[in-house]
Scaffold this motif. Structure first.
Motif, PDB file in Angstrom:
ATOM      1  N   ASN A 191      33.366  41.301  42.476  1.00 67.76           N
ATOM      2  CA  ASN A 191      34.535  41.828  43.222  1.00 67.76           C
ATOM      3  C   ASN A 191      34.219  41.918  44.918  1.00 67.76           C
ATOM      4  O   ASN A 191      34.879  42.952  45.498  1.00 67.76           O
ATOM      5  CB  ASN A 191      35.429  42.813  42.790  1.00 67.76           C
ATOM      6  N   ASP A 192      33.112  41.385  45.404  1.00 65.95           N
ATOM      7  CA  ASP A 192      32.725  41.536  46.891  1.00 65.95           C
ATOM      8  C   ASP A 192      33.267  40.568  47.818  1.00 65.95           C
ATOM      9  O   ASP A 192      32.922  40.513  48.939  1.00 65.95           O
ATOM     10  CB  ASP A 192      31.206  41.642  46.838  1.00 65.95           C
ATOM     11  N   GLY A 193      34.158  39.635  47.045  1.00 69.57           N
ATOM     12  CA  GLY A 193      34.552  38.609  48.062  1.00 69.57           C
ATOM     13  C   GLY A 193      34.027  37.300  48.106  1.00 69.57           C
ATOM     14  O   GLY A 193      34.384  36.311  48.843  1.00 69.57           O
ATOM     15  N   SER A 251      43.626  42.143  43.922  1.00 71.83           N
ATOM     16  CA  SER A 251      43.386  43.417  44.894  1.00 71.83           C
ATOM     17  C   SER A 251      42.779  44.754  44.190  1.00 71.83           C
ATOM     18  O   SER A 251      43.039  45.695  44.619  1.00 71.83           O
ATOM     19  CB  SER A 251      44.790  44.101  45.570  1.00 71.83           C
ATOM     20  N   ILE A 270      41.316  47.383  46.215  1.00 74.12           N
ATOM     21  CA  ILE A 270      41.986  47.342  47.543  1.00 74.12           C
ATOM     22  C   ILE A 270      43.094  48.146  47.798  1.00 74.12           C
ATOM     23  O   ILE A 270      43.351  49.042  48.612  1.00 74.12           O
ATOM     24  CB  ILE A 270      41.944  45.745  48.190  1.00 74.12           C
ATOM     25  N   PRO A 330      48.163  37.481  47.784  1.00 77.62           N
ATOM     26  CA  PRO A 330      47.408  38.787  47.198  1.00 77.62           C
ATOM     27  C   PRO A 330      48.537  39.295  46.002  1.00 77.62           C
ATOM     28  O   PRO A 330      49.720  39.212  46.086  1.00 77.62           O
ATOM     29  CB  PRO A 330      47.519  39.657  48.389  1.00 77.62           C
ATOM     30  N   ASP A 346      34.116  35.311  41.224  1.00 80.42           N
ATOM     31  CA  ASP A 346      33.452  36.794  41.854  1.00 80.42           C
ATOM     32  C   ASP A 346      33.058  37.545  40.739  1.00 80.42           C
ATOM     33  O   ASP A 346      34.259  38.589  40.570  1.00 80.42           O
ATOM     34  CB  ASP A 346      34.526  37.136  43.014  1.00 80.42           C
ATOM     35  N   ASN A 394      40.870  41.037  39.305  1.00 80.97           N
ATOM     36  CA  ASN A 394      39.633  40.334  39.715  1.00 80.97           C
ATOM     37  C   ASN A 394      39.741  39.686  41.248  1.00 80.97           C
ATOM     38  O   ASN A 394      40.911  39.109  41.156  1.00 80.97           O
ATOM     39  CB  ASN A 394      38.939  39.599  39.020  1.00 80.97           C
ATOM     40  N   ARG A 395      39.024  39.638  42.085  1.00 84.41           N
ATOM     41  CA  ARG A 395      39.281  39.122  43.492  1.00 84.41           C
ATOM     42  C   ARG A 395      39.576  37.649  43.487  1.00 84.41           C
ATOM     43  O   ARG A 395      40.612  37.548  44.535  1.00 84.41           O
ATOM     44  CB  ARG A 395      37.993  39.586  44.350  1.00 84.41           C
ATOM     45  N   ASP A 396      39.227  36.926  42.743  1.00 79.39           N
ATOM     46  CA  ASP A 396      39.323  35.329  42.815  1.00 79.39           C
ATOM     47  C   ASP A 396      40.824  35.188  42.304  1.00 79.39           C
ATOM     48  O   ASP A 396      41.459  33.956  42.253  1.00 79.39           O
ATOM     49  CB  ASP A 396      38.347  34.678  42.103  1.00 79.39           C
ATOM     50  N   ARG A 429      44.819  35.894  45.168  1.00 78.09           N
ATOM     51  CA  ARG A 429      43.504  36.873  45.620  1.00 78.09           C
ATOM     52  C   ARG A 429      44.012  38.289  44.908  1.00 78.09           C
ATOM     53  O   ARG A 429      45.005  38.914  45.254  1.00 78.09           O
ATOM     54  CB  ARG A 429      43.629  37.007  47.153  1.00 78.09           C
ATOM     55  N   GLN A 438      43.578  41.730  54.375  1.00 74.38           N
ATOM     56  CA  GLN A 438      43.926  41.115  53.531  1.00 74.38           C
ATOM     57  C   GLN A 438      45.385  40.258  54.078  1.00 74.38           C
ATOM     58  O   GLN A 438      45.608  39.117  53.501  1.00 74.38           O
ATOM     59  CB  GLN A 438      44.081  41.522  52.138  1.00 74.38           C
TER      60      GLN A 438
END
Length: 730
Positions: free
Chosen positions: A158-160, A592, A595, A674, A155, A602-604, A590, A706
């Motif tokens: 970082n938009d999911g 954050s 967030i 997370p 990702d 990073n999101r992944d 995951r 989340q």
């Protein structure tokens, strides 16, 4: 509000009690690996003729026409062979990732020019029956006009949604942004991610500089139109590897030189070559090998046909190790950590000897292919595919040590964990295929060579880790060959596999195997033992063979005639793991960033190192890698075997150094973990400061959907228990 607060506190209190109760007794680090092999694992091939998967055909690169022309000649000379290309059947890669966000794994498989790459959408039914449909064209991921090599995924913004980076052969790479609606947009133009007209076999992603964005590192080899870089010229023809820094999620800049990534340390360079030096690279992995909280880089480099130093040549083929200072600047520490020369290719990672450090398995040329090549100096063990074991001081112990004389006799573990000899390999994955708690190894591959022919010595080498009781000298692991993959369909020796990736495709808690071959052998195989008698005492000895494409002409040195044997375009294999009586848990990280207030990952969660300890069992280690193996990528989520245990503990070392724990993870659980940006191991943090950080972060994760409120209590209870346990262990 008061009533709500009381309810939340009560939920947390209940969760604390639950975690303390379910986590059980302390883990005994010297206990035998929990597990049961009451019945063995089998695999089932689903890429059957007529199916969507079975219709995959890897078309060749345009240079294959040169080799086809030589096959039509009655006599071929060494000079004509020297003009033949390398990897003319293409470099086939596979990526396992959830591109559509529905919770199951999809597959991206690369292909050659004029034929679309494949994006196989997994339409997993309620009965866990996988059904793959190729949606590459409608999804905008076909890249039909590209001669695609490997690929990697992460990702980047970082938009999911997980994005794709697809590598070109002597052509620019393509960055495909996931739109989040089942389609991709090619944003290469203007992104700075094309990276030029180089060879680009493999790539990997990680946040190298700690800004929360995934950067891209690329392994490059040489101009594969001709073979001189493999057989004659050690450095001058090789292409430098590349590092692209992610600026804002959509734009990249080349920082290869200023990051230090191209500063390769070469011992005893040849006088005709001058710096900078580049190796012929095949595979690359961004991995926190020393577990210090930042992503280092390892690159698999090829000795090729250049003789090693001990035979009067030079040592150039190393798994190179570039240590990250935490800010994205790298130092080549290859020789400092004790790496040895070889024809290194793919890489995979795990704690193979149960000592808490991260080890690397590297595929290599194997111990058989030199047998019919009279006059070429070699010793058993020079090119063994093997595990390199990390010591506590960060150096690596090589069981064979190819730089010494007679490594199969004088190495640290001469019989190589009981295998004694190993075949050729490209792609590799480290995973617990039988869920007994010990990390096993899979590797496949074969050489579609120039005048030699094609190796047929790797039947899909699935190596079962025999556990801590079988350690040699208390340090070196033992493995046994399991023919479970070989028995799942046609003879795997007929396929020249490049890409290998693993993941749980049907979500049954057992890891499945995907491989893609650049070509397929046509003709009768020749056993190595019929050409040159040998007895290595290896389980691979009896069936070790090769396809003789050319035969030397008697009394005409340097000339050869075609035998009629040849190779054809390759295929895809997808083998589902049947499972056994053992249990497992699946963990997906995951990050954050964006967030939580302090979130930085990073999101992944790429770059994290995940540890899993079954109750009363041994700890397994799995790094979260966005690209490794060879031109391929395993699933980001990992399946951890539990044997007969019903619960276990997960610990995550996040990029940046934060550590989180979760106790009481249940068998069969598919957990998304997370980033809680508060480290239980931070000894400078008071209990009040730590508690406040955890509570605030969990509230933010719940607000961002989340975490659920029940999960909030569970993670809080575990966070507090981990904090207090860390203080007691001082």
């Amino acid at each position: 509000m008061k009533s709500t607060r009381r309810t939340r506190r009560s939920a947390v209190a209940v969760a604390v009690v639950s975690v303390l109760a379910v986590s059980g007794a302390a883990v005994a680090p010297t206990a035998a690996a929990a597990g049961s092999r009451e019945r063995g694992v089998t695999f089932r091939e689903i890429a059957l003729p007529g199916s969507s998967l079975g219709r995959y055909v890897r078309v060749s690169s345009p240079e294959q026409a040169i080799r086809d022309t030589n096959l039509q000649r009655s006599v071929v000379t060494l000079a004509e062979f020297a003009q033949e290309p390398i990897h003319s059947r293409g470099i086939a890669g596979v990526v396992l990732f959830d591109y559509d966000g529905d919770g199951d794994l999809d597959m991206y498989v690369t292909n050659g020019p004029g034929r679309a790459n494949s994006l196989y959408q997994n339409r997993l039914g309620r009965n866990r029956q996988v059904n793959f449909v190729d949606v590459a064209r409608s999804a905008g991921a076909a890249l039909t006009d590209v001669d695609s090599n490997g690929a990697c995924a992460g990702d980047i913004d970082n938009d999911g949604d997980t994005d794709l980076y697809v590598l070109g052969r002597h052509a620019p790479n393509h960055l495909l942004r996931n739109n989040g609606n089942g389609t991709f947009s090619d944003i290469t133009a203007g992104s700075g991610a094309g990276a030029g007209n180089l060879s680009h076999p493999s790539c990997t992603m990680a946040d190298f500089d700690g800004d929360g964005l995934l950067d891209i590192a690329i392994a490059n080899s040489f101009d594969m139109h001709k073979a001189q870089a493999i057989v004659a010229v050690p450095y001058a023809l090789n292409q430098p590897n590349q590092l692209l820094r992610n600026v804002n999620g959509r734009r990249f800049v080349d920082v290869s030189e200023r990051s230090g990534f191209t500063n390769t340390v070469v011992k005893d360079p040849p006088p005709e070559d001058g710096p900078p030096f580049s190796d012929p690279s095949w595979a690359i992995a961004a991995v926190d090998y020393d577990q210090d909280g930042d992503a280092d880089i390892m690159v698999g480099n090829d000795q090729g046909a250049i003789p090693m130093k001990k035979y009067g040549g030079i040592d150039r083929g190393y798994i190179r190790v570039y240590n990250n200072d935490g800010r994205g600047r790298f130092t080549d520490v290859t020789h400092d950590v004790g790496m040895e020369p070889g024809a290194w290719m793919g890489m995979s990672y795990g704690d193979f000897n149960f000592d808490g450090t991260l080890d690397v398995f590297g595929t290599n040329g194997g111990d058989y292919m030199m047998l019919p090549l009279a006059g070429v100096p070699h010793q058993l063990g020079d090119l063994s595919s093997r595990w390199l074991l990390q010591r506590r001081d960060g150096t690596f112990a090589d069981p064979r040590r190819s730089s010494i004389q007679e490594p199969s006799k004088n190495g640290a573990d001469p019989d190589l964990g009981g295998l004694r000899a190993t075949p050729w390999g490209w792609g590799t994955s480290a995973f617990d295929y039988d869920n007994d708690g010990a990390t096993d190894i899979l590797y496949q591959g074969g050489l579609d060579a120039v005048f030699f022919g094609a190796t047929a010595d790797n039947p899909a080498a699935l190596l079962r880790n025999k556990g801590p009781r079988a350690l040699r000298k208390g340090f070196y692991p033992s493995f046994e060959y399991d023919p479970a993959l070989t028995n799942a369909g046609p003879d795997e020796r007929s396929r020249l596999v490049v890409g290998v990736a693993v993941g749980d495709l049907n979500r049954d808690g057992f890891t499945d195997v995907v491989s893609v071959a650049q070509s397929r052998k046509v003709g009768e195989l020749t056993r190595y033992g019929d050409v040159k008698p040998f007895d290595y005492g290896s389980p691979f000895d009896q069936d070790a063979s090769y396809l003789q494409v050319y035969a030397p002409i008697p009394d005409q040195p340097g000339t050869f005639r075609p035998t009629g044997n040849h190779t054809e375009p390759g295929s895809l294999s997808v083998k589902l793991n049947s499972g056994n009586g053992n249990r497992s848990a699946t963990v997906r990280t995951r990050g954050s960033v964006g967030i939580t207030t302090r979130g930085s990952v990073n999101r992944d969660g790429v770059g994290a190192v995940v540890k899993f300890t079954p109750n009363r069992g041994l700890t397994a280690i799995r790094p979260v890698l966005a690209g490794s193996s060879m031109s391929s990528q395993d699933a980001l989520d990992g399946v951890f075997g539990m044997g007969r245990a019903r619960t276990g503990t997960v610990e995550v070392l996040w990029p940046g150094g934060v550590r989180n724990k979760l106790y009481g993870v249940r068998a069969g659980e598919q957990l998304t973990f997370p980033e809680i940006p508060c480290s239980f191991a931070d000894r400078s943090s008071s209990v009040q400061k730590y508690t406040g950080c955890v509570q605030r972060s969990l509230r933010e994760l719940v607000a961002a959907r989340q975490l659920s409120r029940s999960e909030q209590g569970r993670f809080f209870a575990s966070a507090m228990k981990a904090y207090h346990e860390a203080r007691r262990s001082r």
